[in-house]
Design an enzyme around this catalytic site. Structure first.
Site, PDB file in Angstrom:
ATOM      1  N   ASP A  26      35.694  43.796  39.093  1.00  0.00           N
ATOM      2  CA  ASP A  26      35.474  43.994  40.573  1.00  0.00           C
ATOM      3  C   ASP A  26      34.719  45.098  40.448  1.00  0.00           C
ATOM      4  O   ASP A  26      34.385  46.312  39.904  1.00  0.00           O
ATOM      5  CB  ASP A  26      36.611  43.944  41.477  1.00  0.00           C
ATOM      6  CG  ASP A  26      36.237  43.918  42.685  1.00  0.00           C
ATOM      7  OD1 ASP A  26      35.213  43.754  43.391  1.00  0.00           O
ATOM      8  OD2 ASP A  26      37.078  44.190  43.524  1.00  0.00           O
ATOM      9  N   HIS A  83      25.611  43.736  39.585  1.00  0.00           N
ATOM     10  CA  HIS A  83      25.748  42.897  38.898  1.00  0.00           C
ATOM     11  C   HIS A  83      24.817  42.596  37.527  1.00  0.00           C
ATOM     12  O   HIS A  83      25.447  42.117  36.401  1.00  0.00           O
ATOM     13  CB  HIS A  83      24.893  42.022  39.437  1.00  0.00           C
ATOM     14  CG  HIS A  83      26.527  41.420  40.671  1.00  0.00           C
ATOM     15  ND1 HIS A  83      27.504  41.377  40.388  1.00  0.00           N
ATOM     16  CD2 HIS A  83      25.626  40.597  41.882  1.00  0.00           C
ATOM     17  CE1 HIS A  83      28.364  41.314  41.765  1.00  0.00           C
ATOM     18  NE2 HIS A  83      27.237  40.725  42.560  1.00  0.00           N
ATOM     19  N   LEU A 108      36.461  37.273  18.189  1.00  0.00           N
ATOM     20  CA  LEU A 108      36.475  37.235  19.564  1.00  0.00           C
ATOM     21  C   LEU A 108      36.158  35.903  20.260  1.00  0.00           C
ATOM     22  O   LEU A 108      34.593  35.442  19.903  1.00  0.00           O
ATOM     23  CB  LEU A 108      35.672  38.279  20.477  1.00  0.00           C
ATOM     24  CG  LEU A 108      35.496  38.434  21.830  1.00  0.00           C
ATOM     25  CD1 LEU A 108      37.760  38.962  21.933  1.00  0.00           C
ATOM     26  CD2 LEU A 108      35.222  39.034  22.519  1.00  0.00           C
TER      27      LEU A 108
HETATM   28  C1  FPP Z   1      32.795  41.232  41.799  1.00  0.00           C
HETATM   29  O1  FPP Z   1      32.727  42.542  41.995  1.00  0.00           O
HETATM   30  C2  FPP Z   1      31.883  40.842  40.543  1.00  0.00           C
HETATM   31  C3  FPP Z   1      31.092  39.397  41.219  1.00  0.00           C
HETATM   32  C4  FPP Z   1      31.606  38.839  42.074  1.00  0.00           C
HETATM   33  C5  FPP Z   1      30.350  39.121  39.602  1.00  0.00           C
HETATM   34  C6  FPP Z   1      30.050  39.755  38.474  1.00  0.00           C
HETATM   35  C7  FPP Z   1      29.404  38.921  37.742  1.00  0.00           C
HETATM   36  C8  FPP Z   1      29.424  39.656  36.733  1.00  0.00           C
HETATM   37  C9  FPP Z   1      29.396  40.930  35.958  1.00  0.00           C
HETATM   38  C10 FPP Z   1      27.485  39.175  36.040  1.00  0.00           C
HETATM   39  C11 FPP Z   1      27.214  37.980  35.480  1.00  0.00           C
HETATM   40  C12 FPP Z   1      27.979  37.318  34.784  1.00  0.00           C
HETATM   41  C13 FPP Z   1      27.867  36.983  33.578  1.00  0.00           C
HETATM   42  C14 FPP Z   1      28.215  36.504  32.780  1.00  0.00           C
HETATM   43  C15 FPP Z   1      25.527  36.413  33.867  1.00  0.00           C
HETATM   44  P1  FPP Z   1      31.412  42.498  43.977  1.00  0.00           P
HETATM   45  O2  FPP Z   1      30.417  42.606  43.445  1.00  0.00           O
HETATM   46  O3  FPP Z   1      32.932  41.504  44.874  1.00  0.00           O
HETATM   47  O4  FPP Z   1      31.916  43.988  43.444  1.00  0.00           O
HETATM   48  P2  FPP Z   1      32.364  44.606  45.408  1.00  0.00           P
HETATM   49  O5  FPP Z   1      34.029  44.786  45.378  1.00  0.00           O
HETATM   50  O6  FPP Z   1      32.460  45.926  44.914  1.00  0.00           O
HETATM   51  O7  FPP Z   1      31.174  43.837  46.211  1.00  0.00           O
END
Ligand code: FPP
Length: 240
Positions: free
Chosen positions: A17, A34, A128
């Site tokens: 997150d 992201h 892993l």
């Molecule tokens: C939550 O943070 C994160 C996500 C919904 C996406 C996570 C994705 C990645 C780390 C990269 C993509 C993954 C791959 C495997 C290619 P948020 O954006 O909701 O954070 P916020 O709470 O700050 O808005």
């Protein structure tokens, strides 16, 4: 628990997150967070074996994330597609077996095939087991497994296998569940598998997470007294 990678290796799961907040606080579009998050995935996964983690499950996209604006969803799917295309060789080289856990029938065209190819190319990985959850919902998995129960006959083990199978996963108990980004909730992640997981919350935003943060979470974990509802303590051996 015993992981598939090596005996005594642990299963850590992470709710990644804070990507959006990391980006907007820097005046960047959310997708930039992201994108940096993918680098954090690489750093974190590669730190696992030396810290005694044999299985790492990451929450990349929940079933509820389809509600986000189309450009963010599209950007995340493009990142997933390029991750599957570009990262496979590196995963194979580092002894990492990749599995993608979650529904596949709602993913954009070409991605389910790319998942099958990446999983096949990395299947020999023994250092892993990296499991990335995409279009994943623990509640939906539990409901689907319950619907398939015939005559109500199930043990924790057999039902756990059904729950995992509903999302193309394998039944692996979570030892340590980490959430970055300062929030303290489970967000429909591994609700069955994390029944006895130790929880670790950190304010670190996911794009900045790395080996030191994972090591700190493992130190925290090593100090926990795991009793699984009983009275006998089972302290976990953690790599130095
Ligand atoms: C939550 O943070 C994160 C996500 C919904 C996406 C996570 C994705 C990645 C780390 C990269 C993509 C993954 C791959 C495997 C290619 P948020 O954006 O909701 O954070 P916020 O709470 O700050 O808005």
């Amino acid at each position: 628990m015993q992981s598939e990678a090596e005996p005594h290796a642990l299963h850590a799961a992470i709710i990644m997150d804070g990507n959006g907040r990391w980006a907007t606080s820097r005046g960047l579009p959310r997708i930039a967070g992201h994108r940096r998050g993918v680098e954090a995935i690489r750093r974190t996964a590669e730190a696992c074996p030396d810290l005694g983690i044999g299985t790492l499950t990451l929450y990349a996209f929940s079933a509820d994330n389809w509600q986000r604006p189309a450009d963010e969803v599209g950007g995340l799917m493009r990142l997933l597609r390029s991750y599957l295309r570009n990262e496979t060789q590196r995963l194979a080289r580092t002894g990492t077996r990749l599995s993608v856990v979650g529904r596949r029938d709602r993913l954009p065209a070409g991605i389910p095939e790319a998942i099958v190819a990446a999983e096949a190319a990395t299947v020999e990985g023994r250092r892993l087991h990296l499991r990335i959850c995409v279009d994943y919902s623990a509640r939906d998995a539990i409901i689907a497994a319950a619907r398939r129960l015939e005559g109500g006959e199930a043990t924790r083990e057999s039902f756990g296998q059904m729950v995992a199978g509903e999302m193309h996963g394998s039944p692996v108990e979570v030892d340590l569940l980490i959430r970055t980004g300062g929030e303290k909730r489970l967000s429909d992640f591994l609700l069955w598998e994390a029944a006895y997981a130790e929880l670790h919350f950190t304010d670190r935003m996911w794009p900045e997470f790395g080996e030191e943060d994972l090591a700190a979470a493992m130190t925290d974990f090593a100090a926990r007294d795991r009793r699984f509802g009983g009275l006998k303590s089972s302290r976990v051996m953690v790599a130095a």
